[in-house]
Design an enzyme around this catalytic site. Structure first.
Site, PDB file in Angstrom:
ATOM      1  N   GLU A   1       0.804  -1.213   0.000  1.00  0.00           N
ATOM      2  CA  GLU A   1       0.000   0.000   0.000  1.00  0.00           C
ATOM      3  C   GLU A   1       0.846   1.277   0.000  1.00  0.00           C
ATOM      4  OE1 GLU A   1      -3.803   0.130   1.987  1.00  0.00           O
ATOM      5  OE2 GLU A   1      -3.182  -1.609   3.153  1.00  0.00           O
ATOM      6  N   ASP A   2       0.295   2.288  -0.601  1.00  0.00           N
ATOM      7  CA  ASP A   2       0.713   3.674  -0.403  1.00  0.00           C
ATOM      8  C   ASP A   2       2.192   3.952  -0.653  1.00  0.00           C
ATOM      9  OD1 ASP A   2      -1.866   3.501   0.531  1.00  0.00           O
ATOM     10  OD2 ASP A   2      -1.540   4.717   2.316  1.00  0.00           O
TER      11      ASP A   2
ATOM     12  N   CYS B   1      -6.728   4.075  -2.559  1.00  0.00           N
ATOM     13  CA  CYS B   1      -6.856   2.621  -2.604  1.00  0.00           C
ATOM     14  C   CYS B   1      -8.177   2.095  -3.157  1.00  0.00           C
ATOM     15  CB  CYS B   1      -6.587   2.032  -1.224  1.00  0.00           C
ATOM     16  SG  CYS B   1      -7.499   2.817   0.114  1.00  0.00           S
TER      17      CYS B   1
ATOM     18  N   ASP C   1       0.024   0.135  -4.716  1.00  0.00           N
ATOM     19  CA  ASP C   1      -1.356   0.426  -5.121  1.00  0.00           C
ATOM     20  C   ASP C   1      -1.646   1.883  -5.494  1.00  0.00           C
ATOM     21  OD1 ASP C   1      -1.511   1.505  -2.542  1.00  0.00           O
ATOM     22  OD2 ASP C   1      -3.308   0.391  -1.980  1.00  0.00           O
ATOM     23  N   HIS C   2      -0.725   2.799  -5.306  1.00  0.00           N
ATOM     24  CA  HIS C   2      -0.797   4.178  -5.819  1.00  0.00           C
ATOM     25  C   HIS C   2       0.409   4.908  -5.271  1.00  0.00           C
ATOM     26  CE1 HIS C   2      -2.340   4.997  -1.812  1.00  0.00           C
ATOM     27  NE2 HIS C   2      -3.372   4.220  -2.037  1.00  0.00           N
TER      28      HIS C   2
END
Length: 593
Positions: A30-31, A69, A231-232
């Site tokens: 994530e992130d 997300c 995810d980003h």
């Protein structure tokens, strides 16, 4: 006996077919953006991912399509751009259209064992997500038949934005050496947070290797295709939630073992780099292609691994809708060098005040410095209203700090990307022009917005037909929020009438315009009271109440005194769904202080 023989032969045939298909493993985190050693980041400490990349293919221009997300993962699971489904707003939770199957359904039905550990966070609701198991203990090891091919997803959450705020028990990266982008102020808070961010990437690195070791220990390394992705953009402010490249650009690395080299692209080589434009909308078709499954015709993406690859796309598209409690609407297109951003609410800054984002020390300090007038122009831009169009040259301005949209030398590029964006929105039937409170009406009735609003498009065309309806009225007043004073003055009588419009979201945006610009105190007071009436919950639908609350906050921040009724709005209510529990209370705190 004959029956038994047929059963044995069928089982043998099934296993023979299964043995010919690759296992597929996704490892995601994530992130975070491509802040890894293998991407040339010398501050990063990611030896395991670097070693993996040395035997795999690195995608240098991968993007998540959305900078947060839930919409990003909605893109992945559906193979469709969420604005086409009315599912682009953060945690919007809309019904899936009848024709859509989550891509793991196709894998499961083709004989794959499908597991997810464990984040879903999809904006789409459906009765069948396609997982044999989706939980913290889901694992390919749990499949009943060891010969069964598997598709397994492992999601690492230790890099999440929230973890930047936590003290690290074993800090590794020296804040004094942290690379600070030019849009961030160089403060102790910023340096500590960036160092903490990189510390978390080192934790990811260890987690990643653990997952590879499991595959190796089972003797399956030669039979398993592994794709790593983030995810980003980073959880640091102006990464996550930002519609430009720092919010969309992700790490993506694919490993195809020798046995399945026929499924690798022509430019595949260990340690190689590909500048092919790939994005999350391509992950579903790619995975189905690797498994030998026909790609559904309704998918928007293209496979970048597998047989019979399509030519590389010329453009990659991104989107941003509501973030938490704050309305927003942006669209992005890039050709790999230039990034074009279309902002549909140019009166709002990219750095809208989001309570959750403000919990990161860098964010709150940065915002305070802006309010105190202690930032330079580049650092201030995030907190200021932005133009309707932005154009950045990543080759010469990788941090996207110089807007070229009005530069005469770049008008041809601007025109081209603007046209590509418009064509994409028509081609994919982008529903973003329909305000979210209107999208919520079919959602609350259990109907897919994509199917409900299909009649909003011109016959024999994918172009959204606004006509003289509530949608066009809404955007007339929304556009006036960033218009010149003379245009606002001329439209005020019409806006005053619209404060009583039958469509609530039209009344809200018209009331905001009147509250901000009416000179007559009584007319302004009436507009503010209209906003208060729509900000009440549960009397009004939740998103509508949030939009009215945000309009009150805009008036408050502009120095306009709010009526006593605004200060008496009740924050908590048991019927607020869990995904929005913090939105309303934190918003009301802003103008009830």
């Amino acid at each position: 006996m004959k029956r038994l023989l047929l059963l044995v032969l069928a089982t043998f045939a099934c296993r023979a077919f299964a043995d010919d298909r690759p296992n597929i493993v996704w490892i995601s985190a994530e992130d975070h953006g491509p802040h890894l050693g293998c991407y040339g980041d010398s501050y990063a400490t990611t030896p395991h991912l670097d070693a993996f990349a040395a035997n795999s293919l690195i995608y240098t221009k991968a993007s998540s399509n959305a900078p947060v997300c839930a919409p990003a993962r909605t893109t992945i699971i559906s193979g469709i751009y969420p604005p086409s489904l009315g599912a682009h707003n953060m945690r919007s939770r809309v019904p899936s259209p009848s024709y859509l199957k989550f891509f793991p359904v196709y894998l499961r039905d083709a004989g794959y064992y499908t597991t997810n550990q464990s984040k879903e966070d999809y904006n789409l609701e459906t009765d069948d997500k396609g997982w044999h198991e989706s939980s913290r203990t889901a694992h390919w090891k749990n499949r009943p038949d060891p010969q069964q091919p598997f598709f397994a997803v492992f999601n690492f959450t230790g890099t999440h934005e929230s973890q930047i705020r936590n003290d690290n028990e074993s800090p590794h990266h020296d804040p004094a050496l942290a690379p600070i982008p030019p849009y961030h102020p160089d403060t102790p808070e910023t340096r500590k947070d960036w160092a903490q961010y990189y510390d978390r990437l080192s934790k990811l690195d260890a987690y990643f290797q653990k997952r590879l070791d499991e595959i190796e220990a089972a003797g399956l390394a030669d039979d398993t295709i592994v794709i790593f992705w983030s995810d980003h953009g980073s959880g640091m402010p102006r990464g996550k939630r930002y519609p430009g490249w720092s919010g969309l650009n992700v790490a993506m690395i694919a490993h195809v073992p020798e046995k399945y080299q026929h499924l690798a692209p022509s430019d595949y080589m260990p340690g190689g780099k590909s500048d092919r434009l790939v994005s999350f909308v391509d992950l579903a078709p790619t995975t189905l292609a690797l498994a030998g499954i026909k790609i559904p015709d309704y998918y928007h993406g293209q496979a970048f691994l597998g047989p019979n690859l399509a030519p590389a796309p010329r453009y990659s598209f991104g989107f941003k809708g509501r973030m938490d409690e704050r309305i927003d609407e942006c669209r992005t297109v890039t050709d790999g060098r230039y990034v074009y951003i279309r902002n549909y609410y140019p009166h709002l800054p990219h750095g809208q005040y989001l309570w959750y984002q403000q919990q990161t020390p860098t964010t709150s300090k940065w915002y305070q410095l802006f309010k105190d007038g202690k930032l330079n122009a580049v650092q201030s831009a995030f907190w200021q209203a932005h133009p309707a169009e932005e154009l950045f040259d990543l080759a010469n301005d990788p941090h996207e700090t110089v807007n070229l949209a009005k530069n005469p030398a770049h008008q041809q590029t601007l025109t081209k990307l603007r046209a590509e964006m418009a064509a994409h929105q028509n081609r994919t039937r982008d529903l973003s022009f329909i305000p979210e409170p209107m999208l919520r009406k079919p959602t609350l009735a259990g109907v897919s917005p994509a199917e409900f609003f299909s009649n909003y498009f011109e016959p024999n065309s994918n172009r959204l037909e606004l006509g003289n309806d509530s949608v066009s009225k809404y955007w007339r007043f929304a556009n006036l929020l960033s218009a010149a004073p003379e245009a606002v003055k001329a439209a005020l009588p019409e806006a005053i009438d619209a404060t009583n419009d039958d469509e609530a979201c039209v009344a809200v945006v018209a009331s905001e315009l009147v509250a901000l610009h009416a000179r007559d105190a009584e007319i302004r007071k009436q507009a503010l009271e209209t906003l208060v009436s729509y900000a009440r919950y549960p009397e009004n639908e939740l998103i509508l109440s949030l939009q009215a609350g945000v309009a009150l906050d805009h008036a408050h921040q502009a120095g306009i005194e709010l009526p006593e009724s605004a200060k008496q709005l009740v924050a908590d209510h048991e019927s607020i769904p869990g995904w929005a529990k913090s939105y309303r209370p934190r918003l009301l705190e802003r103008f009830q202080e």
